[in-house]
Design an enzyme around this catalytic site. Sequence first.
Site, PDB file in Angstrom:
ATOM      1  N   ASP A   1       0.823  -1.225   0.000  1.00 17.53           N
ATOM      2  CA  ASP A   1       0.000   0.000   0.000  1.00 17.53           C
ATOM      3  C   ASP A   1       0.849   1.264   0.000  1.00 17.53           C
ATOM      4  OD1 ASP A   1      -2.484  -1.384   0.104  1.00 17.53           O
ATOM      5  OD2 ASP A   1      -2.254  -1.672   2.270  1.00 17.53           O
TER       6      ASP A   1
ATOM      7  N   ARG B   1      -0.171   3.083  16.863  1.00 20.12           N
ATOM      8  CA  ARG B   1      -0.553   4.098  15.874  1.00 20.12           C
ATOM      9  C   ARG B   1      -0.416   5.523  16.384  1.00 20.12           C
ATOM     10  NH1 ARG B   1       0.837   0.136  13.197  1.00 20.12           N
ATOM     11  NH2 ARG B   1      -0.546  -0.754  11.634  1.00 20.12           N
TER      12      ARG B   1
ATOM     13  N   ASP C   1      -6.962   1.660  11.712  1.00 17.82           N
ATOM     14  CA  ASP C   1      -5.752   2.479  11.731  1.00 17.82           C
ATOM     15  C   ASP C   1      -5.946   3.830  11.057  1.00 17.82           C
ATOM     16  OD1 ASP C   1      -4.390   0.610  13.183  1.00 17.82           O
ATOM     17  OD2 ASP C   1      -3.649  -0.452  11.422  1.00 17.82           O
TER      18      ASP C   1
ATOM     19  N   SER D   1      -1.526 -10.725   6.013  1.00 15.82           N
ATOM     20  CA  SER D   1      -1.256  -9.323   6.305  1.00 15.82           C
ATOM     21  C   SER D   1      -0.813  -9.252   7.770  1.00 15.82           C
ATOM     22  CB  SER D   1      -2.529  -8.512   6.069  1.00 15.82           C
ATOM     23  OG  SER D   1      -2.348  -7.215   6.583  1.00 15.82           O
TER      24      SER D   1
END
Length: 365
Positions: free
Chosen positions: A13, A92, A121, A172
């Site tokens: 990504d 995060r 996220d 992932s």
Amino acid sequence: MKHALIIFSGGLDTTVCVPLMREQGFERISTVCIDVGQPSEDISQATERAQILKTEHAVIDAKEEFASQHCFPAIYANADYYGYPLSTAIARPIIARKAAEFGISHGADAFVHGCTGKGNDQFRIEYGLRLFAPDIPIIAPIREGNLTRSWEIEYAERVGAPIGQSKDKIWSIDENVWGRSIEGGRLEDPNYAPPEEIFQWTNGFVAAPGEPQEVTVSFENGNPVAVDGKPFSPLQIIQEANRIAGLHGVGRIDMMEDRMIGLKVRENYECPGAMLLVAAHKALEALVTTHAERRFKVLVDQQWAELAYQGLWWDPFMEDLNAFIASVQSRVSGEVSVRLFKGGMQVTRRSSPWALYSEAAASFD
Ligand code: ARG
């Protein structure tokens, strides 16, 4: 020159974000990789890809700060979101804050992140960016373009972006010192049992040692400071707890998770150190708190976990909760021993100068 700062992991990504931002007219592209304890191969892969993509790349080591300022508060609050000790969630906010500070000092005109529209996220990252750099706009190309994985792979190949093995990745994975999260692929079927290959920090039942091990954790004001009498820094003690509990197969979590946007998803985690340290901390709190404190702290901890899950790390309510939690921690000093064996964990001993327990009063003799 318009300057975009991409919060960069080097995965599919964020890699495709680089050419996408050039197409959107950003002539200067910076990539920043915040190290919260992801595998060193991931950090070096990000650096290599950034070189190929000709971005201005920086790696920020946030591991010690993450351990002491984010993981330790999770211990004070006995972090538990329906069985998940909040590993991705609490990383995060620090990633966002570091990126915000970097963006301000390097004159970024936009922040770019690689979140899709499905996860948590996107919120956690954007709250931090908005708080610490409110004037810099945020672009989320994957979410905004509603891009699929297969589109991204095809696009990356077309524009010559380096995605290497990323397209063959089955799972992932998100990893930091507090835990590892594994999702995607066949795991999306909750009726599919997690294969042994997804785990890296924990032994399975068969591979775990055939003898139990007792480990003693020392706490000072809620902070774990030593294991078996050996002092460690916050980062080291989490790593040591990961090693010991992981050896004994403790800390595998396979759960259904309720995400912020309303999706129910299947998640797998390995958080051996987090599970061990929180279990020991909880046992010590049970020894030193009054009944009323204990009853109330369960509610406070639950609220804390909800906010942490949502990424509301700097919310005023979080500060209120932390104030109560900190007050309790002033007496959470002492030692707790935990026996580990084949994926199981039992508290066996606890002691504290602040113990509210009186053997004389409680004894049957
Ligand atoms: N669902 C988890 C959370 O929101 C973790 C997701 C991590 N991402 C991943 N690709 N494994 O905290």
